[in-house]
Design a protein around this motif. Structure first.
Motif, short mmCIF file in Angstrom:
data_model
loop_
_atom_site.label_atom_id
_atom_site.label_comp_id
_atom_site.label_asym_id
_atom_site.label_seq_id
_atom_site.Cartn_x
_atom_site.Cartn_y
_atom_site.Cartn_z
N GLN A 1 -11.29 -6.87 -6.95
CA GLN A 1 -11.76 -7.95 -6.55
C GLN A 1 -10.49 -8.68 -5.77
OE1 GLN A 1 -11.56 -8.44 -11.03
NE2 GLN A 1 -13.10 -10.49 -10.37
N LEU A 2 -9.61 -8.40 -5.45
CA LEU A 2 -8.31 -9.50 -4.66
C LEU A 2 -9.33 -8.41 -3.68
CD1 LEU A 2 -6.12 -11.37 -4.65
CD2 LEU A 2 -5.21 -9.22 -4.64
N ALA A 3 -8.50 -6.62 -3.18
CA ALA A 3 -9.38 -7.01 -1.83
C ALA A 3 -10.31 -7.49 -1.11
CB ALA A 3 -9.05 -5.15 -1.62
N HIS A 4 -11.60 -7.38 -2.18
CA HIS A 4 -12.70 -8.21 -1.17
C HIS A 4 -12.54 -9.35 -1.00
CE1 HIS A 4 -16.87 -8.03 -1.14
NE2 HIS A 4 -17.12 -9.88 -2.30
N GLU A 5 -11.67 -10.41 -1.72
CA GLU A 5 -12.07 -11.61 -1.71
C GLU A 5 -11.15 -11.57 -0.18
OE1 GLU A 5 -9.03 -13.49 -4.45
OE2 GLU A 5 -10.69 -13.96 -5.40
N CYS A 6 -9.95 -10.76 0.30
CA CYS A 6 -9.58 -11.00 1.69
C CYS A 6 -9.67 -10.48 2.37
CB CYS A 6 -8.25 -10.18 1.09
SG CYS A 6 -7.18 -11.09 -0.26
N GLY A 7 -10.49 -9.11 2.19
CA GLY A 7 -11.47 -8.90 3.39
C GLY A 7 -11.10 -7.44 3.55
N VAL A 8 -10.39 -6.69 2.97
CA VAL A 8 -9.00 -5.39 3.08
C VAL A 8 -9.57 -4.40 2.67
CG1 VAL A 8 -7.60 -7.39 4.45
CG2 VAL A 8 -7.67 -6.43 2.25
N PRO A 9 -9.02 -3.62 3.16
CA PRO A 9 -9.09 -2.43 2.26
C PRO A 9 -8.44 -1.92 1.39
CG PRO A 9 -8.63 -1.51 4.39
CD PRO A 9 -9.08 -2.41 4.31
N ILE A 10 -7.91 -1.40 0.54
CA ILE A 10 -7.16 -0.87 -0.82
C ILE A 10 -6.87 0.42 0.01
CG2 ILE A 10 -6.34 -0.52 -2.90
CD1 ILE A 10 -8.61 -2.17 -3.70
N LYS A 11 -5.22 0.53 0.09
CA LYS A 11 -4.63 2.20 0.43
C LYS A 11 -3.82 2.59 -0.79
CE LYS A 11 -4.47 1.57 4.97
NZ LYS A 11 -3.17 2.51 6.32
N ALA A 12 -4.47 3.60 -1.45
CA ALA A 12 -4.13 3.99 -2.85
C ALA A 12 -2.52 5.09 -1.63
CB ALA A 12 -4.74 5.38 -3.44
N VAL A 13 -1.24 5.05 -2.41
CA VAL A 13 -0.12 5.74 -2.41
C VAL A 13 0.22 6.88 -3.15
CG1 VAL A 13 1.84 5.50 -1.40
CG2 VAL A 13 0.68 3.84 -0.76
N PRO A 14 0.19 8.14 -2.94
CA PRO A 14 0.54 9.05 -4.11
C PRO A 14 1.72 9.05 -5.12
CG PRO A 14 -0.31 9.62 -2.62
CD PRO A 14 -0.01 8.74 -1.74
N ALA A 15 2.55 8.79 -5.98
CA ALA A 15 3.44 8.72 -6.69
C ALA A 15 4.73 9.11 -5.72
CB ALA A 15 3.51 8.59 -8.26
N ALA A 16 4.31 10.52 -4.94
CA ALA A 16 5.24 11.17 -5.11
C ALA A 16 5.90 10.62 -4.00
CB ALA A 16 5.07 12.37 -4.60
N THR A 17 5.28 9.83 -2.79
CA THR A 17 5.77 9.59 -1.37
C THR A 17 6.37 8.61 -1.75
OG1 THR A 17 3.85 9.89 -0.26
CG2 THR A 17 5.12 7.37 0.35
N LEU A 18 5.69 7.53 -3.20
CA LEU A 18 6.58 6.22 -3.07
C LEU A 18 7.48 6.73 -4.45
CD1 LEU A 18 4.53 4.56 -5.92
CD2 LEU A 18 4.66 3.73 -2.78
N ALA A 19 8.18 7.40 -4.47
CA ALA A 19 9.20 7.39 -4.87
C ALA A 19 10.45 7.92 -4.04
CB ALA A 19 9.57 9.55 -6.19
N SER A 20 10.13 8.13 -3.16
CA SER A 20 10.68 8.76 -1.89
C SER A 20 11.64 7.73 -1.04
CB SER A 20 10.07 10.08 -1.04
OG SER A 20 8.77 9.52 0.28
N ILE A 21 10.86 6.72 -0.88
CA ILE A 21 11.21 5.11 -0.36
C ILE A 21 12.02 4.22 -0.99
CG2 ILE A 21 10.24 3.25 0.75
CD1 ILE A 21 7.61 5.25 0.65
N ASP A 22 13.63 4.34 0.17
CA ASP A 22 14.10 3.37 -0.45
C ASP A 22 13.65 1.74 -0.53
OD1 ASP A 22 16.54 5.34 -1.47
OD2 ASP A 22 17.09 5.47 0.80
N THR A 23 13.78 0.59 -1.90
CA THR A 23 13.19 -0.22 -1.85
C THR A 23 15.17 -1.50 -1.87
OG1 THR A 23 13.03 -0.08 -4.31
CG2 THR A 23 11.40 0.33 -2.25
N PRO A 24 14.88 -2.37 -1.58
CA PRO A 24 15.75 -3.36 -1.57
C PRO A 24 16.06 -4.26 -3.26
CG PRO A 24 13.98 -4.67 0.19
CD PRO A 24 13.97 -3.15 0.04
N THR A 25 14.60 -3.63 -3.89
CA THR A 25 15.09 -4.20 -4.94
C THR A 25 14.80 -3.19 -5.76
OG1 THR A 25 12.44 -4.65 -5.76
CG2 THR A 25 14.20 -6.63 -4.48
N GLN A 26 15.22 -3.03 -7.29
CA GLN A 26 15.52 -2.58 -8.07
C GLN A 26 15.13 -2.99 -8.68
OE1 GLN A 26 16.33 1.31 -7.24
NE2 GLN A 26 15.99 0.01 -5.47
N SER A 27 13.79 -1.54 -9.97
CA SER A 27 13.34 -2.70 -11.35
C SER A 27 13.81 -0.93 -12.17
CB SER A 27 12.23 -2.56 -11.73
OG SER A 27 11.76 -2.54 -13.03
#
Length: 122
Positions: free
Chosen positions: A47-73
């Motif tokens: 719904q949000l993507a439709h409102e914004c008129g943009v596609p959704i990009k699905a990122v594999p969990a393994a890819t996320l794990a390889s990226i350092d992020t400035p904030t940590q949960s």
């Protein structure tokens, strides 16, 4: 290319997703929104993507794990191996030389996070 990355709980509302998108900088100029692969089909995100008129990009969990992020949960790190799903998804979808222009923001009800990255999309 500007990409908004999202992390969210199963019971997230469209209002919470909108809230964090606006807090991160808003939908203006977005080329896509991104999240971890197993959440990309969530109806509320569609719904949000439709409102914004943009596609959704699905990122594999393994890819996320390889990226350092400035904030940590700690909870997110234990589940996904990334400090922030929103930041890692935005960076991954925006391309290999992407940089965050808005770090993770959290909705008031704590069900959604968003971050925005800018990159060449290559």
């Amino acid at each position: 290319m500007k990409v908004a990355g999202f992390g969210f709980k199963q019971d997230v509302t469209l209002a919470a997703l909108r809230e964090v998108l606006v807090a991160a900088g808003g939908p203006e100029g977005l080329a896509a929104i991104a999240t971890v692969g197993d959440k990309a089909d969530a109806q509320v995100l569609k719904q949000l993507a439709h409102e914004c008129g943009v596609p959704i990009k699905a990122v594999p969990a393994a890819t996320l794990a390889s990226i350092d992020t400035p904030t940590q949960s700690k909870r997110v790190a234990e589940r996904f191996g990334a400090g922030s799903v929103a930041e890692a998804a935005a960076l991954a979808a925006a391309g290999p030389r992407a940089r965050l222009i808005a770090t993770r923001v959290v909705s008031q009800d704590r069900t959604a996070t968003a971050a925005i990255a800018e990159g060449d999309g290559a």
